[in-house]
Motif scaffolding. Structure first.
Motif, short mmCIF file in Angstrom:
data_model
loop_
_atom_site.label_atom_id
_atom_site.label_comp_id
_atom_site.label_asym_id
_atom_site.label_seq_id
_atom_site.Cartn_x
_atom_site.Cartn_y
_atom_site.Cartn_z
N LEU A 51 0.84 -1.20 0.00
CA LEU A 51 0.00 0.00 0.00
C LEU A 51 0.89 1.26 0.00
N ARG A 52 1.93 1.21 0.82
CA ARG A 52 2.84 2.35 0.89
C ARG A 52 3.47 2.65 -0.47
N GLY A 91 -1.49 -1.07 8.60
CA GLY A 91 -1.83 0.09 9.44
C GLY A 91 -0.83 1.23 9.30
N ALA A 92 0.45 0.89 9.40
CA ALA A 92 1.49 1.93 9.28
C ALA A 92 1.46 2.54 7.89
N HIS A 96 0.95 6.45 6.83
CA HIS A 96 1.92 7.09 5.92
C HIS A 96 1.21 7.71 4.72
N CYS A 97 0.31 6.96 4.11
CA CYS A 97 -0.42 7.46 2.93
C CYS A 97 -1.22 8.72 3.27
N GLN A 98 -1.91 8.68 4.41
CA GLN A 98 -2.76 9.81 4.79
C GLN A 98 -1.94 11.02 5.18
N LYS A 99 -0.93 10.79 6.03
CA LYS A 99 -0.20 11.93 6.62
C LYS A 99 0.87 12.48 5.68
N SER A 100 1.63 11.59 5.06
CA SER A 100 2.76 12.06 4.26
C SER A 100 2.42 12.23 2.79
N ARG A 101 1.36 11.56 2.35
CA ARG A 101 1.05 11.58 0.92
C ARG A 101 -0.32 12.16 0.59
N ASN A 102 -1.04 12.54 1.63
CA ASN A 102 -2.37 13.14 1.42
C ASN A 102 -3.26 12.24 0.54
N VAL A 153 -9.27 3.91 8.40
CA VAL A 153 -9.55 4.30 7.02
C VAL A 153 -10.46 5.53 7.03
N ASP A 154 -10.47 6.26 5.92
CA ASP A 154 -11.25 7.50 5.85
C ASP A 154 -12.71 7.25 5.51
N GLY A 155 -12.99 6.07 4.97
CA GLY A 155 -14.36 5.81 4.60
C GLY A 155 -14.54 4.44 3.99
#
Ligand SMILES: *[C@@H]1O[C@H](CO)[C@@H](O)[C@H](O)[C@H]1NC(C)=O
Ligand SMILES: *[C@@H]1O[C@H](CO)[C@@H](O)[C@H](O)[C@H]1NC(C)=O
Length: 297
Positions: A51-52, A91-92, A96-102, A153-155
């Motif tokens: 995912l990362r 999870g990590a 990473h995707c949300q915080k560092s990659r928006n 997850v966001d949704g």
């Protein structure tokens, strides 16, 4: 040949699409063509990457984790199938995707298997409760969180392709009712309306609809062939949702891919002007990586 008046970068990018069969990068990187969602989790790590890694390509604005594919038949019986990826590492990666990659991370429920349905109102309530506490921000003690305590997850994406149509409206209302910015999306079949999702979409709580411009069967095939017309029906029917064009990444997946070479002349140049055009939703990360369809460098 005269090109319509579009920003040069977009016109050039899309022209390249037609010539190379790739969906060239600038079209999405500058945001003009909207969001780019990718489905991830249908192939092993070695084939599609983590995912990362998907987020680190910088291509995607949304990754949809597939699939939460067993629910509704027996209370407490839920399953997440991500094709052998290491669940404990996800999870990590989500954080990473949300915080560092928006990148927005969604969990798709349903899929192509037959292990799910919502036979009763109670089952809709139970599934909502499980999704909220196991994957979203609920975190009730005693409910196992496959991606760990911290990641959420966001949704949720309603990828309801099998089984009955009942009670998904109730599931949607309950998830929406948790508030706290739970994003709800749906991945529908090409032909409008999609009877499995019609009642759920009538709740109007869906932020987005990803319309699959691919799929087997006579009805779907006819729908895909008249793709612009088909897609515009969806866009007109749900003015309050962003509507995405769902595509496959490679001719290996579906012969409908040949029509995507005509994406620009067929409809992209027209539909990007509609107020609720949302972007592209590509199925899936494995084929996108393999075919370099969205132009990963
Ligand atoms: C993050 O992504 C959202 C939606 O994809 C976008 O609207 C926003 O501008 C992005 N924020 C940054 C800091 O890039
Ligand atoms: C993928 O496509 C992009 C854009 O078309 C190109 O720059 C890149 O070199 C390609 N990568 C591979 C591995 O072919």
């Amino acid at each position: 040949m005269a090109l319509p008046p579009l920003p040069f970068a977009l016109a050039a990018a899309l022209l390249l699409t037609i010539i190379s069969g790739h969906l060239a990068a600038p079209a999405t990187a500058d945001g003009y063509v909207g969001g780019l969602a990718i489905y991830w989790g249908r192939h092993a790590d070695a084939d599609e990457g983590t995912l990362r890694q998907a987020c680190d390509t910088g291509r995607y604005t949304t990754v949809i984790i597939t699939f939460y594919n067993v629910f509704g038949y027996h209370p407490g019986n839920y399953n997440l199938d991500i094709s052998g990826h290491d669940v404990t590492a996800v999870g990590a990666d989500i954080i990473h995707c949300q915080k560092s990659r928006n990148v927005t991370i969604l969990l798709a429920i349903g899929g192509y298997g037959g292990g799910y349905s919502l036979p009763t109102s109670q089952s809709a309530a139970d599934v909502a409760d499980n999704l909220w506490n196991a994957f979203l921000a609920g975190r009730r003690a005693g409910v196992s969180r496959p991606f760990g305590h911290d990641a959420a997850v966001d949704g949720v994406d309603f990828f309801i392709d099998q089984g009955g149509a009942d009670h998904y409206d109730e599931l949607a209302r309950r998830l929406h009712g948790y508030g706290a910015g739970v994003i709800l999306t749906a991945t529908t079949r090409c032909s409008y309306p999609d009877h499995r999702l019609e009642k759920a979409l009538a709740t109007k709580v869906f932020d987005r609809i990803h319309v699959r411009m691919y799929g087997a069967g006579e009805i779907e095939r006819r729908c895909v062939i008249s793709s612009r017309y088909s897609w515009e029906k969806w866009a007109a029917a749900y003015p309050g949702s962003k509507v995405y064009i769902g595509l496959v990444a490679s001719p290996e997946q579906d012969e409908a891919w040949v029509f995507q070479k005509d994406l620009y002349y067929e409809y992209l140049q027209f539909v990007t002007k509609l107020p609720n055009y949302g972007g592209l939703a590509v199925y899936d990360r494995y084929y996108d990586k393999k075919a370099n369809y969205t132009g990963e460098g």
